[in-house]
Design an enzyme around this catalytic site. Structure first.
Site, PDB file in Angstrom:
ATOM      1  N   LYS A 104       0.879  -1.318  -0.013  1.00 31.57           N
ATOM      2  CA  LYS A 104       0.118   0.206   0.024  1.00 31.57           C
ATOM      3  C   LYS A 104       0.824   1.332  -0.193  1.00 31.57           C
ATOM      4  O   LYS A 104       0.173   2.558  -0.261  1.00 31.57           O
ATOM      5  CB  LYS A 104      -1.007   0.206   1.010  1.00 31.57           C
TER       6      LYS A 104
HETATM    7  C1  LIG Z   1      -4.635  -4.405   1.555  1.00 31.94           C
HETATM    8  C2  LIG Z   1      -3.899  -5.905   1.586  1.00 31.94           C
HETATM    9  C3  LIG Z   1      -4.527  -6.914   0.640  1.00 31.94           C
HETATM   10  C4  LIG Z   1      -5.453  -6.751  -0.014  1.00 31.94           C
HETATM   11  O1  LIG Z   1      -5.479  -5.682  -1.143  1.00 31.94           O
HETATM   12  P1  LIG Z   1      -6.809  -5.037  -1.960  1.00 31.94           P
HETATM   13  O2  LIG Z   1      -6.109  -4.373  -3.145  1.00 31.94           O
HETATM   14  O3  LIG Z   1      -7.534  -4.735  -0.954  1.00 31.94           O
HETATM   15  O4  LIG Z   1      -7.224  -6.400  -2.570  1.00 31.94           O
HETATM   16  C5  LIG Z   1      -3.631  -7.805   0.702  1.00 31.94           C
HETATM   17  N1  LIG Z   1      -2.679  -8.222   1.470  1.00 31.94           N
HETATM   18  C6  LIG Z   1      -2.080  -7.205   2.322  1.00 31.94           C
HETATM   19  C7  LIG Z   1      -0.960  -7.617   3.174  1.00 31.94           C
HETATM   20  C8  LIG Z   1      -2.823  -5.971   2.392  1.00 31.94           C
HETATM   21  O5  LIG Z   1      -2.499  -5.059   3.267  1.00 31.94           O
END
Ligand SMILES: *Cc1c(COP(=O)(O)O)cnc(C)c1O
Length: 431
Positions: A107
């Protein structure tokens, strides 16, 4: 580039307005009015370009002249200031590690890009301050806090559920101070999210304080996630067909990969892996799309019962179900299977996954099992195992090296405010 609302009841807006608003006035997600193609020149020169050059070329048409070329280039370079290595772990199976950014989760890319876009828009408008309000179950809040820390004209308010994020995640939310405010909610993640939703509908607050969200519904957080797929395809070279397996929660990440494919990036197929929250795999295997309340698992960043970005995936395939299903497969796994996969791959290859990446790995294995054609599979490791110490198999916890920035983080003092109701949040936002 203009952005339309997928609810079709609000007008098209500029990139800037889509970023500042987050969600359209009709509560729809913003979606680009058209999907630009990657140029022939770019595709034929693909393997000679850097991640930053590929990213800049891919994202520029979505922004047009709303951010000057040199500034956009700086934003992309600063966003991608860490590597995205692809490593082979088994025959025909590689991992794309997305956890080398400052908060050790994928993210970071979206949060850093959005923060810099919003920072630019704020400089050039002389507007009043904008507040980024966000609820987190762990990783989003840390990436947003880090990405927005010190950005002029932007205040960040993060809500997180008390006692339900890991110690490291809490430190990542609470140790910045400055323009980052952490609110510890006496409740669950769903309570946090409900409070945030209510605040976005509260005219009294909006009048005093323009607000936007930094979840993957925001186009400036969602779209730059295509950068990892560009980097991975470049690193894989142009041999066999490439399939990506993406551990999914809100489906922002996988949807950005599908967007890149629509633009001409050569990807053969997408696989979504989920935990017990399996609305999409159920749909893909012939059911109807039926959102449910989320259930708790050890891969908690994917505990989502009604993925907000799924509508964007449908839009990418013109709401044609058969077409979508020909591009995407889905599998789900329980906590026991997840832990077992982590142990087995470590024993066999000494490669350590965390619970989200492990689901991507399992989904890829399921897809490859019995497949007749030759493909190269890449699963996404979306976070570093150190972020999930409390749920990792005990015997492997001691193998996890604590990265230096995390050691420093643990020493820092926390700043947080406890709240227990919407009234508490409202009085803070009106203050
Ligand atoms: C947010 C997150 C996800 C999911 O990602 P999306 O884009 O919401 O599908 C998967 N793994 C981790 C470690 C995350 O922080």
């Amino acid at each position: 580039m203009n952005y339309i609302s997928l609810n079709k009841k609000a007008g098209a807006v500029s990139f800037r307005e889509a970023v500042v608003r987050g969600l359209a006035p009709d509560k729809g997600l913003y979606y680009p009015e058209n999907i630009p193609m990657l140029s022939e020149e770019l595709l034929s020169n693909f393997n000679n370009l850097s991640d930053q050059e590929l990213a800049l070329n891919a994202i520029r048409p979505f922004i047009g002249d709303e951010i000057p070329a040199t500034r956009l280039s700086t934003i992309v370079n600063e966003t991608l200031s860490f590597p995205f290595p692809v490593k082979q772990v088994e025959e025909a199976i590689s991992v794309l590690e997305l956890y080398h950014g400052p908060t050790l989760a994928f993210k970071d890319v979206g949060a850093r890009f959005m923060a810099r876009c919003l920072g630019f828009f704020n400089e050039t408008s002389g507007d009043e301050k904008i507040t980024v309000l966000v609820a987190t179950s762990g990783d989003t809040g840390g990436a947003v806090a880090d990405g927005f820390f010190g950005v002029e004209g932007v205040e960040v308010v993060i809500l997180y559920p008390k006692g339900k994020v890991s110690e490291i995640q809490e430190k990542q939310l609470t140790t910045h101070g400055g323009n980052i405010r952490a609110l510890e909610v006496d409740g669950t993640f769903d309570d946090c999210q409900a409070m945030v939703k209510q605040a976005f509908l509260d005219a009294e607050i909006l009048e005093k304080r323009p607000m936007t969200s930094a979840n993957s519904i925001n186009v400036a957080r969602w779209m730059p996630q295509m950068f990892y797929y560009l980097s991975a395809v470049r690193q894989m070279g142009s041999s066999d067909k490439i399939v990506f397996s993406v551990p999914s929660g809100n489906y922002g990440n996988i949807c950005a990969g599908m967007l890149a494919t629509k633009m001409g990036l050569p990807i053969h197929h997408f696989i979504t892996g989920t935990n017990a929250n399996k609305v999409v795999p159920d749909y893909l295997s012939g059911g109807i799309y039926y959102p449910k309340p989320s259930v708790a698992t050890i891969s908690n960043a994917m505990d989502v019962g009604d993925p907000s970005n799924f509508i964007r995936i449908r839009a990418l395939y013109d709401f044609d179900e058969d077409l979508l299903k020909s591009w995407m497969s889905g599998y789900s796994f329980n906590d026991e299977q997840t832990l077992q996969a982590i142990r087995k791959l470590y024993e066999a290859e000494e490669y350590l996954m965390e619970p989200h990446g492990a689901i991507g790995y399992l989904a890829l294995k399921s897809f490859l099992n019995g497949l007749k054609e030759t493909v190269q599979g890449v699963f996404l490791e979306t976070a570093h195992p150190v972020k999930f110490l409390d749920v990792m198999p005990k015997e492997l916890v001691e193998k996890i090296e604590i990265p230096a920035p995390i050691k420093q983080l643990i020493q820092k003092p926390a700043h947080k405010t406890g709240i227990s109701s919407y009234a508490d949040l409202k009085s803070i936002l009106l203050d």
